[in-house]
Design a protein around this motif. Structure first.
Motif, short mmCIF file in Angstrom:
data_model
loop_
_atom_site.label_atom_id
_atom_site.label_comp_id
_atom_site.label_asym_id
_atom_site.label_seq_id
_atom_site.Cartn_x
_atom_site.Cartn_y
_atom_site.Cartn_z
N LYS A 1 10.56 5.47 1.68
CA LYS A 1 10.10 6.82 1.39
C LYS A 1 11.29 7.61 0.88
O LYS A 1 12.26 7.84 1.61
N TRP B 1 0.84 -1.20 0.00
CA TRP B 1 0.00 0.00 0.00
C TRP B 1 0.87 1.24 0.00
O TRP B 1 1.93 1.30 0.59
N GLN B 2 0.38 2.22 -0.73
CA GLN B 2 1.08 3.49 -0.91
C GLN B 2 0.30 4.58 -0.20
O GLN B 2 -0.92 4.71 -0.39
N THR B 3 0.98 5.39 0.63
CA THR B 3 0.34 6.48 1.33
C THR B 3 0.77 7.81 0.71
O THR B 3 1.79 7.90 0.01
N ASP B 4 -0.01 8.82 0.96
CA ASP B 4 0.31 10.13 0.38
C ASP B 4 1.51 10.79 1.05
O ASP B 4 2.29 11.49 0.39
N HIS B 5 1.68 10.57 2.33
CA HIS B 5 2.72 11.30 3.05
C HIS B 5 3.75 10.40 3.75
O HIS B 5 4.85 10.85 4.04
N SER B 6 3.39 9.14 4.00
CA SER B 6 4.27 8.29 4.80
C SER B 6 5.11 7.32 3.99
O SER B 6 5.91 6.57 4.55
N HIS C 1 5.85 4.12 1.02
CA HIS C 1 5.34 2.84 0.51
C HIS C 1 5.62 1.74 1.53
O HIS C 1 6.72 1.62 2.07
#
Length: 554
Positions: free
Chosen positions: A518, A460-465, A467
């Motif tokens: 990141k 899952w890939q997050t916008d700020h934190s 991969h």
């Protein structure tokens, strides 16, 4: 020193024993140096040159207890497996002739030094021409191991020294009785021997690979790959004179062997439908020492739904014995064995637990292994949970004429007699005492293994934190059985979950991997799990084996 079955009496009771294990290193002391170089040069858009170079050096040293001394066939005494002490030896406290089991402590601990060097070089060209992708390459590799054995003792020299004929002038005597150093340094130096061994293995090969897309099937274009290969393998084992005479432990016989292998293979990728793809492959090989073999593979993958794929395959294999399995040099020593075939409550400990001559070597009579493999599995990627993947694969392997290292302890625990030489049976039918144990490689009838692999993976890939990725990989072994082996006295015993045949066979193994990235930063955590399993012996309590299994914990 310790006394065997002789006019001097049995080995047990109030005898004082030497703890040789206290002098043995558990692990080699090792220094390593290595380097590698990989390069690629694009000559033009359709042609590239590539190469790999690898080099390594390893130095290792291991210390063991002083040499156990056997009898010498080069000195006539009437004893061939044990040293002989005459009644007129001035330090003989028994006043009779006798056999002697001994380790001369004043010679010093044995030291084994290994120095090895190896290189591997690959050079090749690859490109495209007339819709074909092609690659041609050559490989050359060599490994050389130099072994030095320090503080060995000549059997014949030791026997002469017991008779008072040792030393440079043939007039010195060795005293094996007593613990303190009492021997002239001149006789000790004369007994001390250093021997050398050198092994060189070489491998050369040339490969040509062609591949392309062609035609049109309902699922798209088919693919084909064609390959040609020629390999040459060589082994040279050199031993100095001291190791070839049979007058030292270990004993080594020089070996010179080579093998030429030519191979051709073809593989097709066939998209039969948008949801169905097949793979067909065939490999033909010809061995200069084991003849020719053809091995096919057939595999299918089917997607009844975009999120679900079913797959299955079947293939055969062929594996000739390695040079080491065929030609490992003869090595001789003495080892302790508990004779489970002969022993019962009416026999003494001495008649059950024996120190006997032991040999190990390769087996030039080995046949190749032939195998069959089956796989069937499923891959699920649910649309409601993007990034998640579940895999489940069932597998089964069947190896005919499986090559295994067979030891005397394995055979005795199974109640067999392969490699065990005994005295004639006693009048009441009790098997005779063991006089020689030989360990070697053997073609067992069939090895059958089966189980399944499971993989859970989530990305899952997050916008700020950054991969994240988590994966859990698990293997379950349900069966590991050598079936119907007459020589080993085995009939389909399942060893899964136990320690057998020199390897641990836990039923469950798993790896948990957690990763985060990141930008230019990242971190990972890995947990490895190995299940419990039963040891090859039961629990021992107060020096006796019980009926309760000894479990090695997870």
């Amino acid at each position: 020193s310790s006394l065997g079955d002789s006019p001097w009496g049995p080995s047990f009771g109030t005898t004082c024993w030497y703890n040789w294990a206290s002098e043995a290193d558990l692990l080699w002391g090792i220094k390593r140096l290595g380097g590698s170089l990989t390069g690629r040069y694009e000559i033009n858009s359709n042609l590239s040159f590539f190469g790999d170079l690898l080099y390594s050096e390893v130095e290792g040293e291991l210390q063991r207890a002083p040499s156990p001394i056997g009898g010498s066939p080069l000195v006539e005494t009437g004893f061939t497996n044990t040293a002989f002490v005459p009644a007129d030896h001035p330090d003989n406290p028994f006043g009779t002739d006798g056999e002697l089991f001994v380790r001369p402590l004043d010679v010093g601990n044995r030291v084994h030094i290994n120095n090895s060097s190896a290189y591997r070089a690959v050079l090749g060209l690859e490109g495209t021409r007339a819709e074909w992708n092609w690659r041609i390459s050559g490989l050359a590799s060599r490994s050389r191991v130099k072994k030095e054995f320090q503080n060995l003792v000549s059997y014949s020299g030791f026997q002469l020294a017991l008779l008072g004929l040792g030393g440079p002038n043939g007039d010195l005597r060795y005293n094996p009785f007593g613990y303190e150093t009492q021997n002239d340094p001149a006789i000790v130096d004369w007994l001390r021997t250093t021997a050398h061994l050198k092994d060189t293995s070489e491998d050369y090969s040339g490969d040509l690979l062609l591949s392309r897309r062609f035609g049109s099937l309902p699922g798209g274009q088919a693919g084909v790959a064609i390959g040609l290969q020629y390999r040459q393998q060589k082994l040279e084992q050199w031993a100095d004179g001291a190791l070839k005479t049979g007058d030292l432990a270990p004993v080594h016989d020089p070996v010179s062997a080579d093998r030429n292998i030519s191979a051709v293979f073809v593989e097709f990728g066939l998209p039969l439908l948008d949801s169905l793809e097949a793979q067909l492959a065939l490999r033909y090989e010809n061995y200069s020492d084991f003849g020719s073999t053809s091995n096919p593979k057939i595999a299918f993958s089917w997607r009844p739904y975009p999120s679900l794929m079913l797959r299955a395959s079947y293939s055969t294999s062929f594996k000739p014995p390695s040079f080491y399995e065929l030609y490992a040099p003869l090595q001789q020593d003495w080892q302790w064995y508990y004779d489970e075939v002969r022993c019962d409550d009416n026999l003494s400990q001495y008649e059950c637990e024996l120190l006997v001559p032991h040999e190990e070597m390769g087996n030039p009579e080995l046949d190749p292994e032939k195998g069959k493999s089956w796989f069937a599995g499923v891959v699920w990627e649910p649309g409601f949970l993007p990034g998640f993947e579940f895999q489940l694969d069932f597998w089964k392997f069947s190896h005919r004429d499986r090559i295994e290292w067979i030891t005397g302890r394995m055979i005795l625990r199974q109640g067999g007699d392969f490699g065990i030489t005994r005295e004639p049976d006693e009048p009441d039918g009790t098997p005779g005492m063991i006089i020689l144990v030989r360990d070697t490689y053997l073609n067992t009838d069939k090895l059958l293994t089966r189980g399944f692999d499971t993989t859970l993976r989530y990305n899952w890939q997050t916008d700020h934190s950054g991969h994240f990725q988590a994966s859990l990989m698990h293997t379950y072994t349900g069966k590991w059985a050598i079936t119907d082996s007459v020589q080993l006295n085995i009939q389909d015993i399942n060893y899964a979950g136990t320690y057998r045949w020199n390897i641990a066979l836990p039923r469950n193994r798993a790896n948990l991997n957690l990763n985060w990235e990141k930008g230019s930063h990242g971190a990972a955590a890995n947990i490895h799990y190995i299940d419990h399993y039963e040891n090859h012996t039961n629990l021992w309590v107060d020096g006796k084996e019980t009926d309760e299994p000894m479990v090695i914990p997870s």
